[in-house]
Design an enzyme around this catalytic site. Sequence first.
Site, PDB file in Angstrom:
ATOM      1  N   GLY A   1      30.059 -41.757   4.853  1.00  0.00           N
ATOM      2  CA  GLY A   1      29.360 -41.213   3.701  1.00  0.00           C
ATOM      3  C   GLY A   1      28.047 -41.908   3.435  1.00  0.00           C
ATOM      4  O   GLY A   1      27.134 -41.852   4.257  1.00  0.00           O
TER       5      GLY A   1
ATOM      6  N   GLU B   1      40.042 -33.670   3.269  1.00  0.00           N
ATOM      7  CA  GLU B   1      39.525 -32.479   3.944  1.00  0.00           C
ATOM      8  C   GLU B   1      40.464 -31.301   3.684  1.00  0.00           C
ATOM      9  O   GLU B   1      41.616 -31.477   3.289  1.00  0.00           O
ATOM     10  CB  GLU B   1      39.444 -32.725   5.458  1.00  0.00           C
ATOM     11  CG  GLU B   1      38.599 -33.910   5.874  1.00  0.00           C
ATOM     12  CD  GLU B   1      37.103 -33.578   5.955  1.00  0.00           C
ATOM     13  OE1 GLU B   1      36.776 -32.391   6.156  1.00  0.00           O
ATOM     14  OE2 GLU B   1      36.278 -34.494   5.803  1.00  0.00           O
TER      15      GLU B   1
ATOM     16  N   ILE C   1      27.167 -45.059   3.366  1.00  0.00           N
ATOM     17  CA  ILE C   1      26.818 -46.345   3.998  1.00  0.00           C
ATOM     18  C   ILE C   1      26.017 -46.094   5.275  1.00  0.00           C
ATOM     19  O   ILE C   1      26.454 -45.334   6.130  1.00  0.00           O
ATOM     20  CB  ILE C   1      28.079 -47.158   4.365  1.00  0.00           C
ATOM     21  CG1 ILE C   1      29.064 -47.213   3.200  1.00  0.00           C
ATOM     22  CG2 ILE C   1      27.703 -48.555   4.804  1.00  0.00           C
ATOM     23  CD1 ILE C   1      30.351 -47.953   3.535  1.00  0.00           C
TER      24      ILE C   1
ATOM     25  N   LYS D   1      31.478 -34.700  11.884  1.00  0.00           N
ATOM     26  CA  LYS D   1      31.873 -35.774  12.816  1.00  0.00           C
ATOM     27  C   LYS D   1      32.766 -35.276  13.941  1.00  0.00           C
ATOM     28  O   LYS D   1      32.683 -35.759  15.054  1.00  0.00           O
ATOM     29  CB  LYS D   1      32.555 -36.910  12.095  1.00  0.00           C
ATOM     30  CG  LYS D   1      33.715 -36.483  11.218  1.00  0.00           C
ATOM     31  CD  LYS D   1      33.626 -37.175   9.882  1.00  0.00           C
ATOM     32  CE  LYS D   1      34.011 -36.180   8.821  1.00  0.00           C
ATOM     33  NZ  LYS D   1      33.453 -36.419   7.528  1.00  0.00           N
TER      34      LYS D   1
ATOM     35  N   THR E   1      30.992 -28.358  -1.020  1.00  0.00           N
ATOM     36  CA  THR E   1      30.739 -29.521  -1.883  1.00  0.00           C
ATOM     37  C   THR E   1      29.480 -30.271  -1.469  1.00  0.00           C
ATOM     38  O   THR E   1      28.619 -30.574  -2.295  1.00  0.00           O
ATOM     39  CB  THR E   1      31.932 -30.511  -1.806  1.00  0.00           C
ATOM     40  OG1 THR E   1      33.141 -29.754  -1.853  1.00  0.00           O
ATOM     41  CG2 THR E   1      31.920 -31.483  -2.949  1.00  0.00           C
ATOM     42  N   VAL E   2      29.383 -30.587  -0.158  1.00  0.00           N
ATOM     43  CA  VAL E   2      28.243 -31.392   0.293  1.00  0.00           C
ATOM     44  C   VAL E   2      26.950 -30.575   0.262  1.00  0.00           C
ATOM     45  O   VAL E   2      25.912 -31.058  -0.201  1.00  0.00           O
ATOM     46  CB  VAL E   2      28.491 -31.971   1.707  1.00  0.00           C
ATOM     47  CG1 VAL E   2      27.294 -32.784   2.167  1.00  0.00           C
ATOM     48  CG2 VAL E   2      29.754 -32.827   1.721  1.00  0.00           C
TER      49      VAL E   2
ATOM     50  N   LYS F   1      34.663 -40.823  13.638  1.00  0.00           N
ATOM     51  CA  LYS F   1      33.603 -41.729  13.173  1.00  0.00           C
ATOM     52  C   LYS F   1      33.479 -42.931  14.101  1.00  0.00           C
ATOM     53  O   LYS F   1      32.375 -43.374  14.427  1.00  0.00           O
ATOM     54  CB  LYS F   1      33.905 -42.179  11.746  1.00  0.00           C
ATOM     55  CG  LYS F   1      33.764 -41.046  10.729  1.00  0.00           C
ATOM     56  CD  LYS F   1      34.357 -41.440   9.385  1.00  0.00           C
ATOM     57  CE  LYS F   1      34.183 -40.329   8.356  1.00  0.00           C
ATOM     58  NZ  LYS F   1      34.937 -40.588   7.118  1.00  0.00           N
TER      59      LYS F   1
ATOM     60  N   GLY G   1      38.987 -33.763  -4.286  1.00  0.00           N
ATOM     61  CA  GLY G   1      38.015 -33.375  -3.269  1.00  0.00           C
ATOM     62  C   GLY G   1      37.750 -34.453  -2.230  1.00  0.00           C
ATOM     63  O   GLY G   1      36.781 -34.386  -1.489  1.00  0.00           O
TER      64      GLY G   1
ATOM     65  N   GLY H   1      33.376 -37.665  -0.922  1.00  0.00           N
ATOM     66  CA  GLY H   1      32.850 -36.989  -2.099  1.00  0.00           C
ATOM     67  C   GLY H   1      31.517 -36.339  -1.795  1.00  0.00           C
ATOM     68  O   GLY H   1      30.774 -36.780  -0.914  1.00  0.00           O
TER      69      GLY H   1
END
Lengths: 405, 405
Positions: free
Chosen positions: B129, B185, B131, B100, B15-16, B200, B182, B298
């Site tokens: 994500g 994970e 931010i 991460k 996805t990413v 994180k 999605g 996302g």
Amino acid sequence: MSKQSIKIGLFGFGTVGQGVYTVLGQTKNAHAEIRRICVRDINKPRETVVPHELLTADADDIFNDPDINLIVELVDNARASYDIVTRALRMGIPVVSGNKAMIARHLPELIELQQKYDTALLYDASSCGSIPVIRNLEEYYDNDLLLEVKGILNGSTNYILSRVFDHGENYDAALHRAQQLGFAESDPSFDIDGYDALFKLIIITVHALGRFVPAEKVFTVGISNIHEADIQYAREKGSKIKLVAQVAKVDDSHFTMFVMPELVDKSKYIYSVDDEYNGVVIRGEYYDRQFMFGKGAGGYPTASSILSDIMARLHDYRYEYKKMAYVDRPEYTTDIEVRVYIRYSTTDVPGRLNFSHIHELHLTEQSNCIIGDIPLSRLMEQRDIFDNDDVFIAHIPTFYIDRDN
Amino acid sequence: MSKQSIKIGLFGFGTVGQGVYTVLGQTKNAHAEIRRICVRDINKPRETVVPHELLTADADDIFNDPDINLIVELVDNARASYDIVTRALRMGIPVVSGNKAMIARHLPELIELQQKYDTALLYDASSCGSIPVIRNLEEYYDNDLLLEVKGILNGSTNYILSRVFDHGENYDAALHRAQQLGFAESDPSFDIDGYDALFKLIIITVHALGRFVPAEKVFTVGISNIHEADIQYAREKGSKIKLVAQVAKVDDSHFTMFVMPELVDKSKYIYSVDDEYNGVVIRGEYYDRQFMFGKGAGGYPTASSILSDIMARLHDYRYEYKKMAYVDRPEYTTDIEVRVYIRYSTTDVPGRLNFSHIHELHLTEQSNCIIGDIPLSRLMEQRDIFDNDDVFIAHIPTFYIDRDN
């Protein structure tokens, strides 16, 4: 200057200057010290006590001190600020400044001076006090995805409107209280007529879209003409009135910008930005909306932002103004239709403004109110109408609804 | 690499990865292109169509290509991620990674490799994500004023809790929906048991306070044991339950950190962070609270964050880890008292936990509930108790109330 320590010549020792002095004293790892403070009157009594030998009334004591490698300029006068900043840049001395009015007026020249004399001017404190808007636009939102930056950029008007809206205070009492608390500038019209927000918006736009737009080209109306009827109207709609500054792309090759009161409904992030807080929404393709929120007024929040700029110089940080070199930078336009609420009594608003479309018209013996669509360019042409104290305008956001949201 | 263009070797095309490919294609000024994409199976059908010659299953095709000057690592496997990232760093090739779990486990070694081989590893996408938390902690809150970073760092648990709290959905249905969208994970326990937020938080703590704390030393409980009774309890108190990660100074020389569900009342900024959003509060002396809010899960929001890291490399940006060299860095402690809500039925919670002080005790035939104060260290010692599926714990924030607020 990497890894060396920073020796600061400070100009101005008001609320923010004293804040910087105190904050620097509290940070063990800043590697920065204030070497000299230039003020108009060294004998004036001040809340923050400093060693007397730190103070001077002679700017040359700073400019001629070869040890000083950073000038922090916090004077409350745009002309003096300009002289100090440009003199320092010409000498190759980096500068941190918080003077948004000066910067917004002279930014193209200040960028040129930085390049010509290979030095840096940092001014994150000039926009939104403690919120790192400039730095994030410059470094993090450094790409073509940015669509809009919109927010409450002026803490004192927001404080006043919060007192009026949430505490039922009248406008004059709220203004007086804002001044007592040190949120309002010494000349309150600077805040209230929207100029403070405008200057911040101009600086933001340079770092958001790589475009400098002079103040006189931006439609700017403040909050001084707000009346009970407007507050009532907003409440009935479940909205608040906030002074909002925004820059937004309107299509692939154009952007617009303006500062005006807005009818903000509950669903919006900025609806809950109250009191002296600032809140900024950064919207982009793919990441949608980012919201940053923090204290926008007051000596210490601004001082902590100045500290961030000072420490950035430890690592030779400077703004690169990368976006000014982008291909296909969008062009500024006022050729867009905006929806507005206008309340008026004696001024012939419908005759002067020639709305493209009127959605509502309410005529009463006390006052009249129009909700209508009008080109921003026409509002610009007729902007003097908003100097009449019977006329109040508030934006009703519509034009990006079809873009996403 | 300044002013040159960036030629990317991409590992992983989920996805990413596909998001990065699309986003890069949309930005005219990125000066970056993807040269090769390494995937496990080049013939697997994918939503995003790419030229077939871009794909390879052989990592050497990337490592041996002398034109590639940046590796972007987005594989969904911590071991493979570690191998790719360390191999690249040892070759002096800068890396952008979003993994991460891998980074939080190996950060000390990864910092050493960056220094030894004079190259950079950027991973802003690994936390929150879109931010820019890491970048701001590293660059803007680069001083001793920082007191606390606290927030909702996991989009999928937040989405699930929002569905449960605001839409009355049951937990399993909400989890299923999060996976469909999605947000969760591939192994949902990673999110739900709090590990995603923990990793994180570990990364954030390095950039916030200059301290690396290994995962096993941090008290971490997720949301999987939440029951209707807990939701009911929170509602009665006018609160929501959120999964919150925090690191906070508890005095001048100590800090603590933990991840657990929290009873969040309406007055808190994070109360209104709903759905898949993340929200982070950064608190410091002088600037009080800053709040950053944006999409935390996302493909596209994460991809836009990866893009920011890619573009930062155009200007040779790297994390300096300055705070690790600070004098008087605070020490990690679990020797602080926390107030918690614990609901249980068969497990002997009062016997095992030995509260310092019990404020409320409710015993019913269905379940029991304690509100009490207990050292965080004791919760750590007895952490296996929270594996029992009849036990649910939620933090009730008290310990910073006396610091300001």
